[in-house]
Design a protein around this motif. Structure first.
Motif, PDB file in Angstrom:
ATOM      1  N   MET A   1      -9.643  33.478   3.985  1.00  0.00           N
ATOM      2  CA  MET A   1     -10.108  32.179   4.477  1.00  0.00           C
ATOM      3  C   MET A   1      -8.905  31.244   4.639  1.00  0.00           C
ATOM      4  N   ASN A   2      -8.848  30.540   5.721  1.00  0.00           N
ATOM      5  CA  ASN A   2      -7.682  29.665   5.885  1.00  0.00           C
ATOM      6  C   ASN A   2      -8.048  28.203   5.690  1.00  0.00           C
ATOM      7  N   LEU A   3      -7.017  27.417   5.660  1.00  0.00           N
ATOM      8  CA  LEU A   3      -7.205  25.999   5.350  1.00  0.00           C
ATOM      9  C   LEU A   3      -8.078  25.303   6.381  1.00  0.00           C
ATOM     10  N   LEU A 217      -0.758  27.787   8.391  1.00  0.00           N
ATOM     11  CA  LEU A 217      -1.494  27.046   7.360  1.00  0.00           C
ATOM     12  C   LEU A 217      -1.812  27.945   6.174  1.00  0.00           C
ATOM     13  N   THR A 218      -1.806  29.239   6.416  1.00  0.00           N
ATOM     14  CA  THR A 218      -2.045  30.187   5.325  1.00  0.00           C
ATOM     15  C   THR A 218      -0.697  30.704   4.804  1.00  0.00           C
ATOM     16  N   SER A 219      -0.748  31.363   3.657  1.00  0.00           N
ATOM     17  CA  SER A 219       0.478  31.777   2.971  1.00  0.00           C
ATOM     18  C   SER A 219       1.364  32.692   3.820  1.00  0.00           C
ATOM     19  N   ILE A 220       2.670  32.510   3.671  1.00  0.00           N
ATOM     20  CA  ILE A 220       3.606  33.429   4.320  1.00  0.00           C
ATOM     21  C   ILE A 220       4.207  34.383   3.292  1.00  0.00           C
ATOM     22  N   VAL A 232      -1.275  27.113  12.912  1.00  0.00           N
ATOM     23  CA  VAL A 232       0.064  26.755  12.468  1.00  0.00           C
ATOM     24  C   VAL A 232       0.244  25.241  12.548  1.00  0.00           C
ATOM     25  N   GLY A 233       1.222  24.760  11.792  1.00  0.00           N
ATOM     26  CA  GLY A 233       1.550  23.330  11.831  1.00  0.00           C
ATOM     27  C   GLY A 233       1.120  22.637  10.556  1.00  0.00           C
ATOM     28  N   ARG A 311       3.709  25.305  -2.062  1.00  0.00           N
ATOM     29  CA  ARG A 311       2.310  25.743  -2.121  1.00  0.00           C
ATOM     30  C   ARG A 311       2.206  27.173  -2.673  1.00  0.00           C
ATOM     31  N   GLY A 312       3.316  27.676  -3.199  1.00  0.00           N
ATOM     32  CA  GLY A 312       3.270  28.934  -3.937  1.00  0.00           C
ATOM     33  C   GLY A 312       3.423  30.194  -3.115  1.00  0.00           C
ATOM     34  N   ASP A 313       3.871  30.064  -1.850  1.00  0.00           N
ATOM     35  CA  ASP A 313       4.049  31.277  -1.037  1.00  0.00           C
ATOM     36  C   ASP A 313       5.184  32.156  -1.580  1.00  0.00           C
ATOM     37  N   GLY A 314       6.164  31.525  -2.176  1.00  0.00           N
ATOM     38  CA  GLY A 314       7.297  32.220  -2.791  1.00  0.00           C
ATOM     39  C   GLY A 314       7.653  31.435  -4.040  1.00  0.00           C
TER      40      GLY A 314
END
Ligand SMILES: Nc1ncnc2c1ncn2[C@@H]1O[C@H](COP(=O)(O)O)[C@@H](OP(=O)(O)O)[C@H]1O
Ligand SMILES: [Mg+2]
Ligand SMILES: [Mg+2]
Ligand SMILES: [Mg+2]
Length: 394
Positions: A1-3, A217-220, A232-233, A311-314
């Protein structure tokens, strides 16, 4: 689910969103917080409310300008791709727009701006045509937004707005700090870039806004930097003591974000510059190997690294410029508060916080280390050991 879908459908259980660390009531609204329970937060956030609104508006306008120019670059044919002028137009245009919008939004405040670009090249022979293109672009963005329709900017207005950025900053008073396009090389390649704006008050970064027009908008996490159009954005923003929030660039629904708080290096992953010339990748790999990090590094341009980490992606961002390079404050000010307010730490190799009060440059011990509070001691130890090993092997 995305933002996007979470925001569009508030009935969905939003705790499933990995970025969300608070209840929906805590979507950016100071009014939901009680003054007695968190007075410092309320005081800090309220103190810079006007400035935050102005900064978000200015950066969003600049992001629109950059998106338009990046599209033009990517759609152009091979021959005109080697022509760097669209990048130049976007850099100057973004700086002019942010400078102008801040002054219009905050007319009663004394204005000081420390920014990357100046008009020197535009005023040389041959610069007039570029200046005219910038002026038209800025006026087009303002007209399509409907902002400040009372005036059309002249080429002189644009030069003036750009050159407001010549301030030296320092430890006294308030200074805006701007990188109109951070990650210019990524911008040109069609990859990540950021518009980074921060406010210094008595030498401390008290507010930061970071627009990352190409960041999903979702994790990378795991290195996926690609997403479906419309997903994106990101706009990250922080006020000292008030946490970090993220919203889609084209929407105003923000969620609070926090760094990944793992203390297990095996679960941590590393962000570093895409450009090998900007940081010693061999040193970062020896550090993360020593620490026990398993995942391969994720290389991305610009302060989008700070946003993604917030946001915790890395979990780790390491930056070791080659000898003789001096870091500028606009390359780190917004990113630094975005990560710190999300619970992370940003230090130099000696473990000292970055000092933004010394003027246009950062006075640094060797490099920049970013991670969460639990991992910082072991990361700093690994950094020092790896630096010593590297020095003794030379
Ligand atoms: N040799 C070098 N070492 C370290 N940083 C450098 C560098 N040359 C340029 N930079 C800075 O690195 C920034 C981009 O960082 P990153 O590597 O994280 O994408 C550039 O910002 P601009 O693109 O605003 O000029 C520039 O200021
Ligand atoms: Mg930069
Ligand atoms: Mg720049
Ligand atoms: Mg530059």
């Amino acid at each position: 689910m995305n933002l996007v879908s979470i925001i569009a459908k508030p009935e969905i259980t939003i705790t499933k969103n990995p970025y969300l660390v608070s209840s929906p009531l805590l979507f950016f609204s100071n009014k939901t917080k009680s003054e007695t329970s968190i007075p410092r937060v309320l005081f800090s956030s309220m103190s810079y409310n006007k400035e935050l609104a102005a900064a978000k508006k200015a950066v969003s306008l600049a992001a629109r300008l950059c998106q338009k120019m990046q599209k033009a670059i990517l759609q152009s044919d091979v021959q005109s791709k080697s022509d760097k002028s669209p990048v130049t137009v976007a850099d100057y245009g973004s700086q002019a727009l942010v400078s102008y919008a801040l002054q219009r939004e905050l007319p009663s405040e004394q204005f000081s701006l420390v920014a990357e670009e100046d008009s020197e090249d535009l005023l040389k022979d041959g610069g007039q045509e570029t200046l005219e293109r910038i002026t038209k672009l800025v006026n087009d963005i303002l007209a399509s937004d409907g902002s400040y329709s009372d005036c059309t900017l002249s080429t002189e207005d644009i030069v003036k707005a750009i050159d407001c950025g010549k301030s030296e900053g320092g430890s006294r008073g308030r200074h805006w700090v701007l990188d109109p396009i951070d990650g210019t090389k990524g911008f040109l390649r069609g990859n990540q870039y950021a518009i980074a704006l921060a406010l210094l008050d008595e030498g401390t970064v008290v507010l930061g806004v970071l627009a990352c027009p190409n960041l999903p908008l979702t994790s990378i996490a795991g290195g996926s930097q690609h997403s479906l159009p419309g997903e994106v954005g990101c706009l990250f923003f922080s006020v000292v003591g008030g946490g970090t929030y993220m919203q889609p660039l084209d929407s105003s629904s923000a969620v609070k974000v926090q760094v990944n708080a793992t203390d297990n290096p095996e679960e941590a992953s590393l962000f570093e510059s895409y450009e090998a010339a900007h940081s010693m990748h061999d040193l970062s790999s020896s550090i993360v190997k020593k620490l026990g990090v398993k995942a391969p590094p994720v290389r991305i341009d610009s302060q989008a690294k700070y946003g993604a980490l917030s946001r915790g992606d890395g979990v780790i961002y390491l930056r070791f410029p080659h000898k003789g390079y001096r870091e500028k404050i606009w390359d780190h000010a917004a990113g630094c508060i975005v990560v710190s307010e999300a619970g992370g730490l940003v230090t130099d190799v000696a473990g000292n916080p970055l000092d933004f009060s010394k003027g246009r440059y950062l006075d640094l011990d060797t490099g920049i280390i970013v991670t969460n509070q639990k991992l910082m001691p072991s990361l700093l130890k690994a950094v020092r050991e790896s630096i010593e090993e590297k020095a003794s092997s030379l």
